[in-house]
Design an enzyme around this catalytic site. Structure first.
Site, PDB file in Angstrom:
ATOM      1  CE  LYS A 115      61.442-112.059  60.622  1.00 17.58           C
ATOM      2  NZ  LYS A 115      60.485-112.754  59.730  1.00 17.58           N
ATOM      3  CE  LYS A 217      56.599-103.976  59.655  1.00 14.23           C
ATOM      4  NZ  LYS A 217      57.128-104.994  58.735  1.00 14.23           N
ATOM      5  CE  LYS A 220      51.335-110.813  62.028  1.00 15.09           C
ATOM      6  NZ  LYS A 220      51.441-112.009  61.171  1.00 15.09           N
TER       7      LYS A 220
END
Length: 355
Positions: A115, A217, A220
Site C-alpha cells: 500500500k 485480487k 474495490k
C-alpha cells in the site's frame, strides 16, 4: 478464569463498494459462524483513514457495510454489530500494543509495503501501525477465532505475537492479579491475559480474483467496474460482468490439475464452487470439457440467484438510516461493556491508575 470463552471477531473497512470477494471471503462466513459461535462484527471506520484521511461520505459508507451485514443474514440481536470508532477502547488498546510491538515486526508486513509503494517515507504512521489497531480490535474482546482470507494471515500472526509478548512480559503480574489463564508457550507455562487467536479459513474460494485479470485480487479500488461484482449490482449487471469476464480459448479441463497456469479459469471455477457450496472437483466433473460459452451462462444464473436478493435487501435496509444507526448504537453499547472489562484488566496489569 480457567480458559478463554470461545468468541469470533471480524471487521470490514467502509471503503468503496463491497464486492463478491468480500461476500465469499468474509460476510458469508460471518453468517455461517453465528450458528455455532458468539460473534462480534465490526465496521472498522478507524482503519479506513489510515491510507486515505479524507472521505467524501464515510458515514454513508459505514451504513452501507452495516446494511450488507444485515442483508446477508447477520442477526444484530443475537450477536453484536457496531462501528469501531464508537468503542474508544479499541484506540486505547492499540496504543498499548504500539508499545508492545516492535518496529521490525511492522516493517515486515507485506500489506504495508504494497500500500505504501515506493514512497514509504510519505505513508502515514497510521498505515504502518494499523496492524496494532487490528490486534486491538480482536483482543479487546479477547476473541479466540477470526475468519480471515489468505491475505490477512500475516496480520493475525502479528496479533498472536503481540498477545504472546504481552503475556510473557506481564506473566507474573497477571498471575498475582488472578486475571489470566495458564498457557503453554514452548516449554514454559505463562499466565496469559490474551488468547492466541486462531484463524478460521474455510471454503473453496477464500481468495476471489479480478474478472479482468486472474492474477490480481478482486478489489474495490480497481478502476474497471467490470473487474468485480458489487453487492449492490442488479441481476442484469451481475450477468453482464460474468459473461464479459476474461477467459482463455481452451475448454474447461476434465481434471483439477488442468486449471494450473489458467488463472481466469481457476477463478471462475472457484466462484462457482463457492456459490453452489460444491467442491472445485465437483464443478470440474460437471463442466469439464465444455466451452466457456456454456459455463459462463450457468455461472451467471447461479450468481444472480444467490446475489440479487442480497442486493435488493441491502438497498431496502440502506434506505432506512434510522434503523441502521440504531443497530450500530445498540451494538456499540453492548461491545463497550466487554471492551471496558478487558481494558480495566490491562490498566491494572500495566500499572495505569484506574478510577
Amino acid at each position: 478464569m480457567s480458559e478463554f470463552k470461545p468468541l469470533v471477531f471480524s471487521g470490514v473497512q467502509p471503503t468503496g463498494n463491497l464486492h463478491l470477494g468480500n461476500y465469499l471471503g468474509a460476510i458469508r462466513k460471518f453468517v455461517a459462524l453465528q450458528e455455532s459461535h458468539d460473534c462480534i462484527y465490526c465496521v472498522v471506520d478507524l482503519h479506513s483513514i489510515t491510507a486515505q484521511l479524507v472521505h467524501d461520505d464515510l458515514p454513508g459508507q459505514t451504513r452501507s457495510i452495516t446494511a450488507a451485514f444485515l442483508a446477508a443474514g447477520i442477526d444484530p440481536t443475537k450477536h453484536i454489530v457496531f462501528n469501531q470508532s464508537r468503542v474508544r477502547q479499541h484506540a486505547e488498546l492499540a496504543w498499548v500494543f504500539n508499545c508492545v510491538a516492535r518496529i521490525g515486526w511492522m516493517n515486515r508486513m507485506t500489506q504495508f509495503k504494497d500500500k505504501a509503494g515506493k514512497d514509504r517515507e510519505n505513508a502515514s504512521l497510521g498505515l504502518l501501525a494499523y496492524p496494532s489497531l487490528m490486534a486491538a480490535d480482536i483482543l479487546v474482546y479477547r476473541a479466540t477465532h477470526v475468519p480471515v482470507g489468505d491475505d490477512q494471515k500475516q496480520h493475525l500472526e502479528l496479533t498472536r505475537d503481540i498477545a504472546a509478548k504481552f503475556n510473557n512480559d506481564f506473566s507474573a503480574k497477571i498471575g498475582d492479579l488472578g486475571l489470566g489463564v495458564e498457557m503453554e508457550v514452548g516449554e514454559e507455562t505463562v499466565n496469559g491475559f490474551f488468547p492466541l487467536t486462531e484463524p478460521l479459513i474455510e471454503g473453496p474460494a477464500t481468495r476471489v480474483m479480478s474478472l479482468r485479470d486472474g492474477s490480481k485480487k478482486m478489489s474495490k479500488s480497481d478502476p474497471s467496474d467490470l473487474s468485480r461484482i458489487n453487492l449492490t449490482d442488479d441481476a442484469d449487471a451481475i450477468s453482464k460482468k460474468i459473461k464479459k469476464a476474461k477467459t482463455d480459448p481452451e475448454p474447461l479441463p476434465s481434471e483439477l490439475d488442468g486449471l494450473k497456469a489458467r488463472p481466469e479459469a481457476e477463478n471462475l471455477v472457484g466462484i462457482y464452487a463457492a456459490l453452489s457450496d460444491k467442491t472445485r472437483e465437483a464443478v470440474i466433473a460437471e463442466f469439464g470439457g465444455q466451452q466457456f460459452s456454456a459455463f459462463k451462462p450457468a455461472l451467471a444464473d447461479l450468481a444472480v440467484d444467490r446475489l440479487a436478493p442480497i442486493a435488493a435487501e441491502m438497498r431496502r435496509i440502506s434506505a432506512d438510516t434510522t434503523y441502521v444507526d440504531g443497530v450500530l448504537r445498540d451494538g456499540a453499547e453492548r461491545a463497550e461493556v466487554i471492551a471496558e472489562a478487558t481494558m480495566k484488566g490491562v490498566r491494572e496489569i500495566i500499572g495505569l491508575l484506574n478510577d
